[in-house]
Design a protein around this motif. Structure first.
Motif, PDB file in Angstrom:
ATOM      1  N   ASN A 217      82.972  60.044  31.544  1.00 57.85           N
ATOM      2  CA  ASN A 217      84.107  60.340  32.117  1.00 57.85           C
ATOM      3  C   ASN A 217      84.581  61.663  31.307  1.00 57.85           C
ATOM      4  N   THR A 218      83.861  62.323  30.440  1.00 52.84           N
ATOM      5  CA  THR A 218      84.372  63.478  29.780  1.00 52.84           C
ATOM      6  C   THR A 218      83.298  64.760  30.245  1.00 52.84           C
ATOM      7  N   GLY A 219      82.382  64.299  30.904  1.00 54.52           N
ATOM      8  CA  GLY A 219      81.398  65.481  31.425  1.00 54.52           C
ATOM      9  C   GLY A 219      80.288  66.161  30.226  1.00 54.52           C
ATOM     10  N   GLY A 220      80.365  65.182  29.032  1.00 51.36           N
ATOM     11  CA  GLY A 220      79.243  65.786  28.042  1.00 51.36           C
ATOM     12  C   GLY A 220      77.941  65.527  28.342  1.00 51.36           C
ATOM     13  N   ALA A 221      76.897  66.099  27.876  1.00 49.86           N
ATOM     14  CA  ALA A 221      75.586  66.188  27.774  1.00 49.86           C
ATOM     15  C   ALA A 221      75.034  64.792  27.108  1.00 49.86           C
ATOM     16  N   VAL A 222      73.857  64.328  27.578  1.00 52.38           N
ATOM     17  CA  VAL A 222      73.192  63.280  26.747  1.00 52.38           C
ATOM     18  C   VAL A 222      72.440  64.075  25.618  1.00 52.38           C
ATOM     19  N   PRO A 223      72.820  63.630  24.234  1.00 53.40           N
ATOM     20  CA  PRO A 223      71.960  64.102  23.237  1.00 53.40           C
ATOM     21  C   PRO A 223      70.562  63.893  23.330  1.00 53.40           C
ATOM     22  N   ASP A 224      69.536  64.689  22.426  1.00 55.17           N
ATOM     23  CA  ASP A 224      68.212  64.191  22.609  1.00 55.17           C
ATOM     24  C   ASP A 224      67.872  63.140  21.759  1.00 55.17           C
ATOM     25  N   ASP A 225      68.678  62.647  20.681  1.00 61.53           N
ATOM     26  CA  ASP A 225      68.374  61.321  19.979  1.00 61.53           C
ATOM     27  C   ASP A 225      68.924  60.239  20.404  1.00 61.53           C
ATOM     28  N   VAL A 226      69.179  59.881  21.850  1.00 58.79           N
ATOM     29  CA  VAL A 226      69.786  58.581  22.096  1.00 58.79           C
ATOM     30  C   VAL A 226      68.768  58.219  23.400  1.00 58.79           C
ATOM     31  N   ALA A 227      68.980  56.926  23.559  1.00 58.41           N
ATOM     32  CA  ALA A 227      68.306  56.362  24.842  1.00 58.41           C
ATOM     33  C   ALA A 227      68.876  57.011  26.107  1.00 58.41           C
ATOM     34  N   LYS A 228      68.222  57.501  27.193  1.00 59.81           N
ATOM     35  CA  LYS A 228      68.539  58.020  28.136  1.00 59.81           C
ATOM     36  C   LYS A 228      68.908  57.135  29.282  1.00 59.81           C
ATOM     37  N   PRO A 229      70.173  57.266  29.790  1.00 61.09           N
ATOM     38  CA  PRO A 229      70.808  56.345  30.963  1.00 61.09           C
ATOM     39  C   PRO A 229      69.899  56.553  32.235  1.00 61.09           C
ATOM     40  N   ASP A 230      69.560  55.482  32.946  1.00 60.12           N
ATOM     41  CA  ASP A 230      68.799  55.552  34.161  1.00 60.12           C
ATOM     42  C   ASP A 230      69.852  56.251  35.205  1.00 60.12           C
ATOM     43  N   TYR A 231      71.140  56.083  35.014  1.00 61.44           N
ATOM     44  CA  TYR A 231      71.974  56.799  35.970  1.00 61.44           C
ATOM     45  C   TYR A 231      73.246  57.384  35.158  1.00 61.44           C
ATOM     46  N   THR A 232      73.974  58.347  35.619  1.00 66.14           N
ATOM     47  CA  THR A 232      74.947  58.709  34.995  1.00 66.14           C
ATOM     48  C   THR A 232      76.082  59.200  36.070  1.00 66.14           C
TER      49      THR A 232
END
Length: 247
Positions: A217-232
């Motif tokens: 809900n903030t519009g931020g990007a997914v950092p490289d060092d975390v698990a990537k969500p299947d859906y955003t």
């Protein structure tokens, strides 16, 4: 149900189903007004006090066995924050009850603002027709249970799990397994929906759920060092479209 149908949905609470951040901002504004009236401080000093409290809240570790309630601990946060910002000014020394007033104004104002919107209520009712719903929230027991009462949301779920009542909280796999067992489902039968990449998305991924849904809900990007969500998605209200894809 066939083997490819999502049987259960695990939801986070704060900033996923309810707008805790917005409620916190409203509560902080009320405390700021109290501090200004009581101590006659300028906005910069008041901002420092409130920021110090938020930092202490973020770093908070709470041990019920230590003999202090969460309310007492957080009154202490306000007392320390005020003292660190303004020292031993006469106005502070003459207001020994001020930290307690600040805490309960912050706490009660936040709870008053927290609500489960009519749109979210409708969504949960519709989802529960075909899916088991479980609320999985991290946090200290009293604090989270008070939010559940304030928002009257337990009735929308088949089960509610509060992290503070268990040995481990999200993202620990153990608490996810507890949830799966509670619902009588397998990890692959479930999806995890939440706003935290570190707890909700990483925890769901490590537990082996079928899909993770990040409420960004903030519009931020997914950092490289975390698990990537299947859906955003920007809001939980987009969930039906994701479920349609997962059929």
């Amino acid at each position: 149900m066939d083997d490819h149908t999502v049987k259960a949905i695990l939801f986070d609470l704060d900033n996923t189903l309810i707008e805790t951040s917005r409620a916190g901002a409203v509560a902080m504004q009320k405390v700021s007004e109290l501090l200004k009236t009581t101590l006659g401080l300028n906005d910069d000093i008041i901002h420092i006090i409130c920021d110090k409290f938020k930092q202490k809240l973020y770093r908070e570790t709470f041990d019920p066995a230590a003999g202090r309630s969460i309310d007492e601990v957080r009154v202490g946060h306000w007392k320390e924050s005020i003292q660190e910002a303004v020292g031993s000014r006469p106005a502070v020394c003459s207001s020994p009850s001020l930290p307690t007033e600040c805490y309960y104004l912050w706490k009660n104002s936040r709870l008053e603002v927290l609500t489960l919107s009519s749109e979210i209520r409708t969504l949960l009712k519709e989802l529960r027709v075909r899916h088991k719903l479980l609320l999985l929230t991290n946090g200290e027991t009293q604090t989270q249970r008070e939010k559940l009462v304030a928002t009257d949301c337990e009735k929308f779920f088949d089960a509610v799990v509060v992290g503070g009542e268990h040995a481990e909280q999200k993202p620990a796999v153990s608490i996810f397994r507890f949830c799966f067992n509670l619902l009588g489902v397998e990890a692959q039968d479930c999806i995890m929906v939440g706003d935290s990449l570190d707890t909700d998305i990483e925890g769901g991924f490590n537990a082996g759920v079928r899909a993770t849904v990040w409420i960004n809900n903030t519009g931020g990007a997914v950092p490289d060092d975390v698990a990537k969500p299947d859906y955003t998605v920007p809001t939980t209200l987009h969930l039906p479209a994701i479920l349609a894809e997962l059929k």
